[in-house]
Motif scaffolding. Structure first.
Motif, PDB file in Angstrom:
ATOM      1  N   TYR A   8      88.163  44.955  41.332  1.00  0.00           N
ATOM      2  CA  TYR A   8      87.602  44.569  40.034  1.00  0.00           C
ATOM      3  C   TYR A   8      86.091  44.518  40.162  1.00  0.00           C
ATOM      4  CZ  TYR A   8      92.409  43.347  39.173  1.00  0.00           C
ATOM      5  OH  TYR A   8      93.773  43.413  39.040  1.00  0.00           O
ATOM      6  N   GLN A   9      85.412  45.217  39.281  1.00  0.00           N
ATOM      7  CA  GLN A   9      83.958  45.281  39.318  1.00  0.00           C
ATOM      8  C   GLN A   9      83.337  43.968  38.851  1.00  0.00           C
ATOM      9  OE1 GLN A   9      82.461  47.940  40.756  1.00  0.00           O
ATOM     10  NE2 GLN A   9      84.600  48.509  41.115  1.00  0.00           N
ATOM     11  N   GLY A  11      81.759  41.387  36.678  1.00  0.00           N
ATOM     12  CA  GLY A  11      81.825  41.207  35.225  1.00  0.00           C
ATOM     13  C   GLY A  11      83.097  41.711  34.576  1.00  0.00           C
ATOM     14  N   GLU A  12      83.904  42.476  35.289  1.00  0.00           N
ATOM     15  CA  GLU A  12      85.158  42.973  34.738  1.00  0.00           C
ATOM     16  C   GLU A  12      86.160  41.830  34.629  1.00  0.00           C
ATOM     17  OE1 GLU A  12      88.714  46.163  35.894  1.00  0.00           O
ATOM     18  OE2 GLU A  12      86.906  46.068  37.122  1.00  0.00           O
ATOM     19  N   GLU A  13      86.848  41.766  33.507  1.00  0.00           N
ATOM     20  CA  GLU A  13      87.854  40.731  33.328  1.00  0.00           C
ATOM     21  C   GLU A  13      89.010  40.947  34.311  1.00  0.00           C
ATOM     22  OE1 GLU A  13      90.989  38.984  30.036  1.00  0.00           O
ATOM     23  OE2 GLU A  13      89.611  40.565  29.456  1.00  0.00           O
ATOM     24  N   ILE A  14      89.492  39.861  34.859  1.00  0.00           N
ATOM     25  CA  ILE A  14      90.674  39.881  35.725  1.00  0.00           C
ATOM     26  C   ILE A  14      91.750  39.134  34.950  1.00  0.00           C
ATOM     27  CG2 ILE A  14      91.646  39.275  37.966  1.00  0.00           C
ATOM     28  CD1 ILE A  14      88.761  39.272  39.071  1.00  0.00           C
ATOM     29  N   PRO A  15      92.660  39.851  34.287  1.00  0.00           N
ATOM     30  CA  PRO A  15      93.617  39.226  33.360  1.00  0.00           C
ATOM     31  C   PRO A  15      94.796  38.541  34.043  1.00  0.00           C
ATOM     32  CG  PRO A  15      93.973  41.583  33.436  1.00  0.00           C
ATOM     33  CD  PRO A  15      92.790  41.301  34.325  1.00  0.00           C
ATOM     34  N   VAL A  16      94.509  37.492  34.784  1.00  0.00           N
ATOM     35  CA  VAL A  16      95.547  36.799  35.537  1.00  0.00           C
ATOM     36  C   VAL A  16      96.308  35.772  34.696  1.00  0.00           C
ATOM     37  CG1 VAL A  16      94.034  35.001  36.461  1.00  0.00           C
ATOM     38  CG2 VAL A  16      96.054  35.698  37.752  1.00  0.00           C
ATOM     39  N   TYR A  28      90.600  26.189  38.751  1.00  0.00           N
ATOM     40  CA  TYR A  28      90.222  26.100  40.155  1.00  0.00           C
ATOM     41  C   TYR A  28      90.127  27.473  40.831  1.00  0.00           C
ATOM     42  CZ  TYR A  28      91.561  21.253  39.386  1.00  0.00           C
ATOM     43  OH  TYR A  28      91.664  19.989  38.898  1.00  0.00           O
ATOM     44  N   TYR A  29      90.392  28.526  40.111  1.00  0.00           N
ATOM     45  CA  TYR A  29      90.409  29.873  40.689  1.00  0.00           C
ATOM     46  C   TYR A  29      89.007  30.463  40.768  1.00  0.00           C
ATOM     47  CZ  TYR A  29      95.510  30.617  40.251  1.00  0.00           C
ATOM     48  OH  TYR A  29      96.867  30.567  40.376  1.00  0.00           O
ATOM     49  N   SER A  30      88.682  31.025  41.921  1.00  0.00           N
ATOM     50  CA  SER A  30      87.499  31.874  42.055  1.00  0.00           C
ATOM     51  C   SER A  30      87.890  33.269  41.577  1.00  0.00           C
ATOM     52  CB  SER A  30      87.069  31.928  43.523  1.00  0.00           C
ATOM     53  OG  SER A  30      88.087  32.574  44.300  1.00  0.00           O
ATOM     54  N   ARG A  31      86.940  34.167  41.502  1.00  0.00           N
ATOM     55  CA  ARG A  31      87.278  35.555  41.138  1.00  0.00           C
ATOM     56  C   ARG A  31      88.184  36.178  42.197  1.00  0.00           C
ATOM     57  NH1 ARG A  31      85.505  38.583  37.184  1.00  0.00           N
ATOM     58  NH2 ARG A  31      85.269  40.482  38.416  1.00  0.00           N
ATOM     59  N   GLU A  32      87.986  35.826  43.464  1.00  0.00           N
ATOM     60  CA  GLU A  32      88.879  36.342  44.497  1.00  0.00           C
ATOM     61  C   GLU A  32      90.292  35.829  44.263  1.00  0.00           C
ATOM     62  OE1 GLU A  32      89.978  36.227  49.229  1.00  0.00           O
ATOM     63  OE2 GLU A  32      88.163  35.191  48.571  1.00  0.00           O
ATOM     64  N   ALA A  33      90.423  34.551  43.934  1.00  0.00           N
ATOM     65  CA  ALA A  33      91.757  33.991  43.677  1.00  0.00           C
ATOM     66  C   ALA A  33      92.415  34.696  42.500  1.00  0.00           C
ATOM     67  CB  ALA A  33      91.669  32.485  43.422  1.00  0.00           C
ATOM     68  N   MET A  34      91.643  34.939  41.430  1.00  0.00           N
ATOM     69  CA  MET A  34      92.219  35.637  40.274  1.00  0.00           C
ATOM     70  C   MET A  34      92.702  37.029  40.666  1.00  0.00           C
ATOM     71  SD  MET A  34      89.869  34.668  37.009  1.00  0.00           S
ATOM     72  CE  MET A  34      88.335  34.068  37.632  1.00  0.00           C
ATOM     73  N   ALA A  35      91.859  37.768  41.386  1.00  0.00           N
ATOM     74  CA  ALA A  35      92.241  39.122  41.801  1.00  0.00           C
ATOM     75  C   ALA A  35      93.454  39.094  42.724  1.00  0.00           C
ATOM     76  CB  ALA A  35      91.062  39.805  42.501  1.00  0.00           C
ATOM     77  N   ALA A  36      93.472  38.165  43.666  1.00  0.00           N
ATOM     78  CA  ALA A  36      94.570  38.103  44.629  1.00  0.00           C
ATOM     79  C   ALA A  36      95.879  37.662  43.983  1.00  0.00           C
ATOM     80  CB  ALA A  36      94.202  37.162  45.776  1.00  0.00           C
ATOM     81  N   VAL A  37      95.833  36.643  43.132  1.00  0.00           N
ATOM     82  CA  VAL A  37      97.059  36.163  42.492  1.00  0.00           C
ATOM     83  C   VAL A  37      97.616  37.232  41.558  1.00  0.00           C
ATOM     84  CG1 VAL A  37      97.998  34.454  40.882  1.00  0.00           C
ATOM     85  CG2 VAL A  37      96.519  33.718  42.756  1.00  0.00           C
ATOM     86  N   ASP A 152      77.964  40.096  44.131  1.00  0.00           N
ATOM     87  CA  ASP A 152      77.734  40.376  42.706  1.00  0.00           C
ATOM     88  C   ASP A 152      78.918  39.985  41.822  1.00  0.00           C
ATOM     89  OD1 ASP A 152      79.623  42.340  43.246  1.00  0.00           O
ATOM     90  OD2 ASP A 152      78.332  44.026  42.692  1.00  0.00           O
ATOM     91  N   GLY A 153      79.993  39.464  42.409  1.00  0.00           N
ATOM     92  CA  GLY A 153      81.164  39.052  41.642  1.00  0.00           C
ATOM     93  C   GLY A 153      82.295  40.062  41.653  1.00  0.00           C
ATOM     94  N   ALA A 154      82.094  41.226  42.238  1.00  0.00           N
ATOM     95  CA  ALA A 154      83.186  42.184  42.394  1.00  0.00           C
ATOM     96  C   ALA A 154      84.213  41.583  43.351  1.00  0.00           C
ATOM     97  CB  ALA A 154      82.675  43.517  42.938  1.00  0.00           C
ATOM     98  N   ALA A 155      85.474  41.879  43.114  1.00  0.00           N
ATOM     99  CA  ALA A 155      86.540  41.310  43.946  1.00  0.00           C
ATOM    100  C   ALA A 155      87.569  42.379  44.272  1.00  0.00           C
ATOM    101  CB  ALA A 155      87.213  40.146  43.217  1.00  0.00           C
ATOM    102  N   GLU A 156      88.071  42.324  45.495  1.00  0.00           N
ATOM    103  CA  GLU A 156      89.115  43.235  45.948  1.00  0.00           C
ATOM    104  C   GLU A 156      90.283  42.413  46.473  1.00  0.00           C
ATOM    105  OE1 GLU A 156      87.603  46.687  48.417  1.00  0.00           O
ATOM    106  OE2 GLU A 156      85.893  45.317  48.490  1.00  0.00           O
ATOM    107  N   ALA A 157      91.482  42.967  46.346  1.00  0.00           N
ATOM    108  CA  ALA A 157      92.669  42.306  46.886  1.00  0.00           C
ATOM    109  C   ALA A 157      93.689  43.370  47.277  1.00  0.00           C
ATOM    110  CB  ALA A 157      93.278  41.357  45.864  1.00  0.00           C
ATOM    111  N   GLY A 158      94.416  43.074  48.331  1.00  0.00           N
ATOM    112  CA  GLY A 158      95.472  43.976  48.767  1.00  0.00           C
ATOM    113  C   GLY A 158      96.610  43.196  49.397  1.00  0.00           C
TER     114      GLY A 158
END
Length: 188
Positions: A8-9, A11-16, A28-37, A152-158
């Motif tokens: 997720y780039q 500023g891109e919404e992470i629709p969790v 309580y979620y960070s952007r990483e938590a949103m992307a990972a969950v 910059d707020g970009a997040a990756e998850a795998g």
């Protein structure tokens, strides 16, 4: 082995939110938590995994230091402008504290997916994540995951579902490569 990788780039919404069972925890979620969950939810959907499956997660949250802005902005309340852990805890709202606790991402994943098996949090090491999976108890599959939060707020998850034997001679064993690199390589 099956795997998933999402990026997720900034500023891109992470629709969790629509996928959450425990929506009250979202604050309580960070952007990483949103992307990972979200990525774990997509990956585990329809898989009938036992709740006690071993689950190991590695995070590289270290690049995102935005919480320090929060800390330093609150030091203005003190005439000496000295940082102490006590001052930080007294002046920082609980959601900020939870967002920077390194083990919260796998905790949220476990809560959302009712995972109760052996688990471990790993600080950004592909090799350590692989070794955790290789030495998992039992003879069944292992759930592995990794996240990466950029400054910059970009997040990756795998995530991957693997048999430990599949990892025995993996080329990233014994290296200092970030854990997310496993999932970048395994992306479908």
């Amino acid at each position: 082995m099956t795997s998933i990788y999402r990026s997720y780039q900034a500023g891109e919404e992470i629709p969790v939110a629509p996928r959450l069972h425990k929506r009250k925890l979202l604050k309580y979620y960070s952007r990483e938590a949103m992307a990972a969950v979200l990525t774990a939810s997509e990956f585990l959907e329809g898989k009938a995994l036992p709740p006690r499956i071993p689950f190991y997660y590695a995070s590289a949250y270290v690049e995102n230091l935005s919480f320090l802005e929060e800390v330093f902005s609150r030091l203005d309340a003190y005439p000496d402008h000295v940082f102490t852990a006590e001052r930080f805890l007294l002046t920082t709202p609980p959601p900020v504290n939870f967002k920077m606790m390194r083990n919260m991402v796998p905790c949220f994943i476990s809560i959302e997916n009712q995972l109760t098996g052996d688990s471990n949090f790993i600080v950004d090491s592909a090799s350590a994540l692989l070794y955790a999976a290789l030495t998992a108890p039992g003879d069944g599959p292992v759930l592995m995951g990794a996240g990466y939060m950029h400054a910059d707020g970009a997040a990756e998850a795998g995530f991957a579902l693997v048999q430990p034997a599949e990892l025995a001679h993996h080329p990233l064993l014994g290296t200092d490569v970030p854990a997310i690199e496993l999932f970048r390589q395994w992306r479908q």
